[in-house]
Enzyme design. Structure first.
Site, PDB file in Angstrom:
ATOM      1  N   GLY A   1     -26.941  -9.461  14.949  1.00 33.46           N
ATOM      2  CA  GLY A   1     -26.675  -9.147  16.344  1.00 33.46           C
ATOM      3  C   GLY A   1     -27.780  -9.549  17.297  1.00 33.46           C
ATOM      4  O   GLY A   1     -28.838 -10.035  16.898  1.00 33.46           O
TER       5      GLY A   1
ATOM      6  N   GLY B   1     -30.604  -8.944  18.847  1.00 34.69           N
ATOM      7  CA  GLY B   1     -31.736  -8.023  18.781  1.00 34.69           C
ATOM      8  C   GLY B   1     -32.749  -8.241  19.876  1.00 34.69           C
ATOM      9  O   GLY B   1     -33.647  -7.414  20.071  1.00 34.69           O
TER      10      GLY B   1
ATOM     11  N   ASP C   1     -25.539 -17.570  11.817  1.00 35.47           N
ATOM     12  CA  ASP C   1     -25.641 -16.875  13.109  1.00 35.47           C
ATOM     13  C   ASP C   1     -26.263 -17.765  14.184  1.00 35.47           C
ATOM     14  O   ASP C   1     -26.308 -17.368  15.359  1.00 35.47           O
ATOM     15  CB  ASP C   1     -26.448 -15.584  12.971  1.00 35.47           C
ATOM     16  N   ASN C   2     -26.716 -18.964  13.802  1.00 31.50           N
ATOM     17  CA  ASN C   2     -27.268 -19.920  14.763  1.00 31.50           C
ATOM     18  C   ASN C   2     -26.358 -21.128  14.954  1.00 31.50           C
ATOM     19  O   ASN C   2     -26.809 -22.187  15.392  1.00 31.50           O
ATOM     20  CB  ASN C   2     -28.654 -20.390  14.316  1.00 31.50           C
TER      21      ASN C   2
END
Length: 639
Positions: A104, A106, A289-290
């Site tokens: 998430g 962060g 996630d990237n």
């Protein structure tokens, strides 16, 4: 009223996708939701380091807006924009091949979606604006050095013509956080810094991994596993908003719409990574996630452009196994697409999506070779030996340690065979290519062992006893193979002297130039001048003169940390014009040296450009920013 006060927000994502009912900001697992409401944390005495007028223009803001106190307060997170609804996005990810569970935003806060005067939708967010429910053990802050790199990096990629998130501004402050820069137990205080980021959406592959079934290796699962209702809502929102043509055509047949969406994500991802490879750019952390769901370069961590050509280049010092090495990027992007297929299997089965993954190679090869032909000036397409010549060029650069960007850029200076000055230009380019080759000392340093002998011994033992364990600790067979290959190469290099290396380099480049000029005969036209001009224009529009080399970023960072933001602005001006032979710096033309001494310093540097590439000295230290890195910057990694 100011442009800032008139921003037109339409926060569609928060209206359509589920939002966490918990409003208190503490670290937690977020189930059944895509966003959690959270506010940015204010900072002391914010100040704008730099801004991109073209990026701000996407939301109808100007340089005048960016220079106002009002802007500084809103885009540092100290005040909330009228119409903004702040939140943090929940997503998961595979990190270095292992499913990490919930990750998430962060360190990023969604501010909302702005509709500009052209009716375009732009999601805006602040990165580095404090803790969120996804911060885990971190403080949600970013510091000046990493923020400058992200700001310059994202704008550099955009102006190179590569799809990317944008950076509107970089705002620093007097609020301090403690960072152990070199991981040696000696932390220092650094200034909290916030970037305004813009994109059509910041959804990523990991956004869909919140639905992932329990992972067989890590045992982790997505926080919203089993919530197929939310998965269908996410897919509908994503396709309807960002792939409207697919939705309009297939909305009545959801399975078809989902499949066409997945195929288009494959194509966009393949085209994106092909552009990375053609410009010599390495992401460094290609975790799921990237990976942007709309084919953008996203999340600029330890990225890097190639200096000397090294297909095994690793820009992330944490990636000891070389998972995200430069030459592995296409393979890893395809691997990540497979994980996306697995993440959405609650809505469309793998039997439908996985066969589509073969589209990746086809799309990648097509776009990679089309771009490469332009870089080489092969305008008459499909020459039978084109690929062989292109690969031989890369191999010659690797063997000689030649600079990737400058070697490509200089090829446009070769006139077509038959031109009056053909022999002179060919000789000039050969001399220049030799000047771009690394020295014997640099060549030796490049092949030094990357692993401690104890690490290497451990890999050998595991390879023999439990090879399945290697990926879990970040190593692979390729790690061992690379070390052994480097050791063999190092033994060859030990037999060289500076003179014999130069002689060897000369033979290699002479051989390649002969095959290249033979191929150029296919480009000869009745009007040679016109054909030459067209070829030069195409090549120079595809081979940049300026890239964000690590030492250039480091110069800007060091100046900014001393309170001088001019160098960041100067570098941005160059990166906004990466293909130009002349850049007007205006009132930013001053540096630490005057123009005459800077020019002299650059001309003394081996490997300096000549002809059309001379004359523009753009530097902070006297080093021309279109030359090879100076000796002190060889192998520089910016943390």
């Amino acid at each position: 009223m100011s442009n800032i006060a008139n921003l037109k927000f339409d926060n569609l994502a928060l209206r359509v996708l589920p939002v966490d009912s918990e409003t208190e900001n503490y670290v937690r697992q977020v189930t059944g939701s895509c966003f959690s409401r959270v506010f940015p944390t204010p900072v002391e005495s914010p100040a704008v380091v730099c801004y991109s007028e073209s990026a701000l223009g996407l939301i109808d803001l100007t340089g005048e807006d960016a220079n106002s106190e009002e802007y500084t307060e809103y885009f540092s997170g100290n005040k909330i924009l009228p119409g903004s609804e702040t939140a943090a996005h929940c997503y998961c990810g595979h990190q270095f091949g292992i499913f990490a569970g919930q990750l998430g935003d962060g360190a990023a806060v969604y501010l909302g979606e702005v509709i500009n005067k052209s009716k375009e939708r732009w999601e805006i967010q602040l990165k580095g604006s404090g803790k969120t429910p996804f911060s885990r053990h971190a403080d949600g802050r970013k510091v000046l050095r990493s923020s400058i790199r992200e700001f310059l990096g994202s704008e550099a990629m955009h102006h190179l013509g590569i799809p990317s998130t944008r950076a509107g501004s970089c705002v620093t402050s007097e609020t301090l956080v403690e960072r152990d820069i070199f991981y040696n137990g000696n932390p220092v205080n650094e200034k909290c810094t916030i970037i305004l980021r813009l994109a059509p959406t910041f959804l990523r592959f990991g956004s869909f991994e919140i639905f992932k079934l329990p992972d067989s290796e890590s045992g982790r699962k997505g926080p919203s596993v089993g919530r197929t209702d939310v998965l269908h809502r996410m897919l509908k929102y994503t396709i309807q908003t960002f792939f409207p043509q697919i939705w309009e055509k297939h909305s009545e047949e959801r399975q078809t719409a989902y499949l066409e969406f997945f195929k288009e994500v494959i194509r966009q991802t393949a085209r994106l990574v092909s552009q990375w490879q053609c410009v010599g750019w390495c992401h460094g952390v290609l975790n799921t996630d990237n990976m942007s769901i709309v084919g953008l370069t996203i999340d600029y961590g330890p990225f890097g452009f190639l200096d000397r050509y090294d297909p095994d280049f690793i820009c992330n010092s944490s990636d000891k196994g070389g998972r995200y090495a430069f030459n592995k990027q296409p393979e890893i992007c395809q691997w990540n697409l497979r994980k996306l297929a697995q993440a959405i299997q609650g809505a469309i089965p793998l039997t439908s999506t996985e066969p589509c993954l073969s589209l990746f190679e086809e799309e990648y090869e097509t776009h990679y070779h089309d771009k490469m032909r332009k870089k080489f000036g092969f305008l008459e397409k499909d020459g039978p030996r084109d690929i062989e010549i292109m690969e031989a060029f890369l191999d010659t650069m690797q063997q000689t340690g030649a600079d990737f960007t400058n070697s490509f850029r200089c090829l446009s200076r070769i006139s077509l065979p038959g031109s009056a000055n053909f022999d002179d230009k060919l000789s000039e380019v050969q001399s220049y290519l030799l000047s771009q080759c690394c020295s014997l000392e640099e060549h030796t340093a490049a092949y030094q062992p990357k692993l401690d002998p104890r690490e290497l011994q451990m890999i050998v033992v595991l390879m023999q006893t439990n090879p399945a364990l290697l990926p879990a600790i970040g190593y692979s067979y390729e790690t061992l193979a690379r070390e052994l290959k480097n050791a063999e190469k190092l033994e060859e290099i030990k037999q060289l002297t500076p003179q014999t290396k130069l002689e060897k380099d000369t033979v290699l480049w002479t051989k390649w130039l002969k095959s290249y000029t033979e191929r150029l005969k296919q480009e000869v036209a009745p009007d040679l001048d016109s054909a030459n001009q067209k070829r030069v224009e195409v090549m120079n529009a595809n081979n940049p003169r300026f890239i964000l080399r690590n030492y250039i970023a480091q110069n800007a960072i060091e100046a900014a940390e001393q309170g001088d933001f001019q160098e960041v602005k100067r570098v941005l001006r160059l990166l906004e014009n990466p293909y130009c032979d002349s850049v007007e710096l205006g009132d930013l033309s001053g540096g630490s040296k005057d123009g005459a001494s800077a020019a002299a310093a650059a001309d003394d540097d081996a490997g300096q450009a000549s002809g059309a590439q001379k004359g523009l000295i753009c530097s902070y230290t006297g080093q021309a920013y279109d030359s090879r890195p100076p000796t002190w910057a060889q192998g520089l990694h910016v943390t």
